[in-house]
Scaffold this motif. Sequence first.
Motif, PDB file in Angstrom:
ATOM      1  N   GLY A  96      19.540   8.678   0.329  1.00  0.00           N
ATOM      2  CA  GLY A  96      20.886   8.283   0.754  1.00  0.00           C
ATOM      3  C   GLY A  96      21.652   7.604  -0.355  1.00  0.00           C
ATOM      4  N   GLY A  97      22.684   6.873   0.030  1.00  0.00           N
ATOM      5  CA  GLY A  97      23.539   6.202  -0.929  1.00  0.00           C
ATOM      6  C   GLY A  97      22.870   5.005  -1.571  1.00  0.00           C
ATOM      7  N   CYS A  98      23.570   4.419  -2.549  1.00  0.00           N
ATOM      8  CA  CYS A  98      22.993   3.300  -3.292  1.00  0.00           C
ATOM      9  C   CYS A  98      22.734   2.085  -2.409  1.00  0.00           C
ATOM     10  CB  CYS A  98      23.924   2.902  -4.437  1.00  0.00           C
ATOM     11  SG  CYS A  98      24.160   4.205  -5.676  1.00  0.00           S
ATOM     12  N   ASP A  99      23.422   1.990  -1.289  1.00  0.00           N
ATOM     13  CA  ASP A  99      23.249   0.836  -0.411  1.00  0.00           C
ATOM     14  C   ASP A  99      21.974   0.910   0.414  1.00  0.00           C
ATOM     15  OD1 ASP A  99      24.376   3.048   0.897  1.00  0.00           O
ATOM     16  OD2 ASP A  99      25.279   1.803   2.451  1.00  0.00           O
ATOM     17  N   VAL A 100      21.322   2.083   0.449  1.00  0.00           N
ATOM     18  CA  VAL A 100      20.103   2.215   1.257  1.00  0.00           C
ATOM     19  C   VAL A 100      18.895   2.668   0.449  1.00  0.00           C
ATOM     20  CG1 VAL A 100      21.438   2.695   3.343  1.00  0.00           C
ATOM     21  CG2 VAL A 100      20.572   4.611   1.964  1.00  0.00           C
ATOM     22  N   GLN A 101      19.104   3.215  -0.731  1.00  0.00           N
ATOM     23  CA  GLN A 101      17.986   3.770  -1.506  1.00  0.00           C
ATOM     24  C   GLN A 101      16.931   2.731  -1.861  1.00  0.00           C
ATOM     25  OE1 GLN A 101      18.554   5.941  -5.127  1.00  0.00           O
ATOM     26  NE2 GLN A 101      20.215   7.197  -4.312  1.00  0.00           N
ATOM     27  N   PHE A 102      15.684   3.186  -1.875  1.00  0.00           N
ATOM     28  CA  PHE A 102      14.612   2.431  -2.512  1.00  0.00           C
ATOM     29  C   PHE A 102      13.483   3.403  -2.821  1.00  0.00           C
ATOM     30  CE2 PHE A 102      13.376   1.924   2.039  1.00  0.00           C
ATOM     31  CZ  PHE A 102      12.089   2.425   2.000  1.00  0.00           C
ATOM     32  N   ARG A 103      12.596   3.006  -3.678  1.00  0.00           N
ATOM     33  CA  ARG A 103      11.355   3.753  -3.895  1.00  0.00           C
ATOM     34  C   ARG A 103      10.225   2.758  -4.001  1.00  0.00           C
ATOM     35  NH1 ARG A 103      10.789   8.435  -8.209  1.00  0.00           N
ATOM     36  NH2 ARG A 103      11.665   9.551  -6.433  1.00  0.00           N
ATOM     37  N   ARG A 104       9.150   3.041  -3.253  1.00  0.00           N
ATOM     38  CA  ARG A 104       7.969   2.199  -3.306  1.00  0.00           C
ATOM     39  C   ARG A 104       6.751   3.060  -3.606  1.00  0.00           C
ATOM     40  NH1 ARG A 104       7.478  -1.933   1.627  1.00  0.00           N
ATOM     41  NH2 ARG A 104       5.647  -2.464   0.360  1.00  0.00           N
ATOM     42  N   GLU A 105       5.862   2.515  -4.391  1.00  0.00           N
ATOM     43  CA  GLU A 105       4.645   3.221  -4.766  1.00  0.00           C
ATOM     44  C   GLU A 105       3.458   2.606  -4.040  1.00  0.00           C
ATOM     45  OE1 GLU A 105       2.137   4.484  -8.815  1.00  0.00           O
ATOM     46  OE2 GLU A 105       3.705   2.943  -8.899  1.00  0.00           O
ATOM     47  N   PHE A 106       2.608   3.462  -3.488  1.00  0.00           N
ATOM     48  CA  PHE A 106       1.396   3.021  -2.810  1.00  0.00           C
ATOM     49  C   PHE A 106       0.213   3.733  -3.462  1.00  0.00           C
ATOM     50  CE2 PHE A 106       4.880   2.853   0.216  1.00  0.00           C
ATOM     51  CZ  PHE A 106       4.802   1.544   0.675  1.00  0.00           C
ATOM     52  N   ARG A 107      -0.732   2.947  -3.951  1.00  0.00           N
ATOM     53  CA  ARG A 107      -1.878   3.503  -4.663  1.00  0.00           C
ATOM     54  C   ARG A 107      -3.157   3.325  -3.852  1.00  0.00           C
ATOM     55  NH1 ARG A 107      -2.168   4.916  -9.951  1.00  0.00           N
ATOM     56  NH2 ARG A 107      -0.257   4.828 -11.189  1.00  0.00           N
ATOM     57  N   TYR A 108      -3.441   4.309  -3.024  1.00  0.00           N
ATOM     58  CA  TYR A 108      -4.734   4.407  -2.367  1.00  0.00           C
ATOM     59  C   TYR A 108      -4.991   3.229  -1.404  1.00  0.00           C
ATOM     60  CZ  TYR A 108      -4.949   7.454  -6.422  1.00  0.00           C
ATOM     61  OH  TYR A 108      -4.649   8.372  -7.369  1.00  0.00           O
ATOM     62  N   SER A 109      -5.836   3.494  -0.441  1.00  0.00           N
ATOM     63  CA  SER A 109      -6.277   2.497   0.552  1.00  0.00           C
ATOM     64  C   SER A 109      -5.099   1.695   1.104  1.00  0.00           C
ATOM     65  CB  SER A 109      -7.321   1.553  -0.069  1.00  0.00           C
ATOM     66  OG  SER A 109      -8.441   2.275  -0.496  1.00  0.00           O
ATOM     67  N   THR A 110      -4.051   2.411   1.496  1.00  0.00           N
ATOM     68  CA  THR A 110      -2.854   1.768   2.039  1.00  0.00           C
ATOM     69  C   THR A 110      -2.949   1.678   3.548  1.00  0.00           C
ATOM     70  OG1 THR A 110      -1.484   2.582   0.224  1.00  0.00           O
ATOM     71  CG2 THR A 110      -0.343   1.926   2.237  1.00  0.00           C
ATOM     72  N   ASP A 111      -2.740   0.487   4.078  1.00  0.00           N
ATOM     73  CA  ASP A 111      -2.717   0.268   5.530  1.00  0.00           C
ATOM     74  C   ASP A 111      -1.815  -0.934   5.771  1.00  0.00           C
ATOM     75  OD1 ASP A 111      -3.148   0.266   8.216  1.00  0.00           O
ATOM     76  OD2 ASP A 111      -5.240  -0.396   8.120  1.00  0.00           O
ATOM     77  N   ILE A 112      -0.497  -0.683   5.851  1.00  0.00           N
ATOM     78  CA  ILE A 112       0.471  -1.778   5.910  1.00  0.00           C
ATOM     79  C   ILE A 112       1.550  -1.489   6.948  1.00  0.00           C
ATOM     80  CG2 ILE A 112       0.141  -2.333   3.462  1.00  0.00           C
ATOM     81  CD1 ILE A 112       2.912  -1.032   3.002  1.00  0.00           C
ATOM     82  N   ASP A 113       2.236  -2.551   7.328  1.00  0.00           N
ATOM     83  CA  ASP A 113       3.440  -2.429   8.147  1.00  0.00           C
ATOM     84  C   ASP A 113       4.651  -2.354   7.219  1.00  0.00           C
ATOM     85  OD1 ASP A 113       1.999  -2.557  10.486  1.00  0.00           O
ATOM     86  OD2 ASP A 113       2.321  -4.718  10.765  1.00  0.00           O
ATOM     87  N   ILE A 114       5.586  -1.481   7.538  1.00  0.00           N
ATOM     88  CA  ILE A 114       6.778  -1.322   6.720  1.00  0.00           C
ATOM     89  C   ILE A 114       7.992  -1.125   7.629  1.00  0.00           C
ATOM     90  CG2 ILE A 114       6.305   1.165   6.462  1.00  0.00           C
ATOM     91  CD1 ILE A 114       7.634   0.993   3.710  1.00  0.00           C
ATOM     92  N   GLU A 115       9.076  -1.825   7.298  1.00  0.00           N
ATOM     93  CA  GLU A 115      10.312  -1.707   8.063  1.00  0.00           C
ATOM     94  C   GLU A 115      11.106  -0.503   7.562  1.00  0.00           C
ATOM     95  OE1 GLU A 115      11.350  -3.517  10.653  1.00  0.00           O
ATOM     96  OE2 GLU A 115       9.504  -4.720  10.618  1.00  0.00           O
TER      97      GLU A 115
END
Length: 336
Positions: A292-311
């Motif tokens: 989407g636009g610059c007001d909503v963009q993000f990128r996150r990296e997850f490296r293996y064994s990921t088990d998290i809550d994310i909004e």
Amino acid sequence: MWALAASLLACDTDHRADPETAGEHIDFIFEKSDRALCKGSLSEYDGFIERVFGLLEVDIPPKYRALVQIVDDAPCPRDACYRREDRVYMENLDSLGVRPAETLRHELVHAVAYQAWGATVSFFAEGLAVALSQGAEVVPSSEGPVAVHDMLGDSSLVLDYWAAGRFTRFLIDTRGLDRFKQVYNGAQTASIEAVQGVIEEVYGESFADIEAEYLSGAPRCLFQLDVCDVDVAEKVGAAWTTTFAVSCDDPDVYGSVGADDTQMATRRTLEIETAGTYRLTTEAHLYLSRCGGCDVQFRREFRYSTDIDIELDAGFYALEFVETQDTVVEVALVAK
């Protein structure tokens, strides 16, 4: 001389008949045979070329092909470049620690932009290439973008590519593609004064005012043609789970394989229908991008064994799975 040219043309023609290295809009010539393309690479890069032409609002010329030549010693200031005969030179197709096709996409934007719009100064040539080939690194309002005035005349060897890319998207977003094309075409002399003059003439504003708006504190970002393909998005309700194999032999996996390593990736695009907290579980190496636009963009990296809550807000998201060996990916995104 003519015999040599005819021989090279014949080699290129024979190469284009090879379904392993020739796509609809891209051809590869491997002068060194240290790597081979993954099965999904040609369709991935063909699709990327189509998206770049589409964003530039130019029809793909009949039989258009970008030629990518993998060589031992690229005729470039660095180890990859585009030359103005629709030929990309690269010493390394994919490198350890770099997302598959990251460098290639950048050079393909140069090839398409030159075909579509012609030449320009380095600031806008590299700015457009970064803006269209990278989908990461939003500058949040808390940090703010950097001033670009003193970069306008820079060569590609010293230019801040990311700053040029973000300023390029800002101009397109705020003042339209048509007028940006006028700036792009008008900027032919690599000096601060000349480029600034073209910008002010096209936009009818002082560069100081334009740059002040750019530096105003709003998030600045790039386009996301590398990962966000919303036309193929899968809808996510209360839960989305999937299991699939990742191998260079799979038709939806792009990248390349060498004698000692494999650099490959595959993508999924999701549409989150309801905002909320989701549990993300996977063992894969994953890049999660908000499209989407610059007001909503993000990128996150997850490296293996990921088990998290994310909004996650409602909207489109790209999942890029990057692997270095054959594996089976399991991933779950479940609303809480």
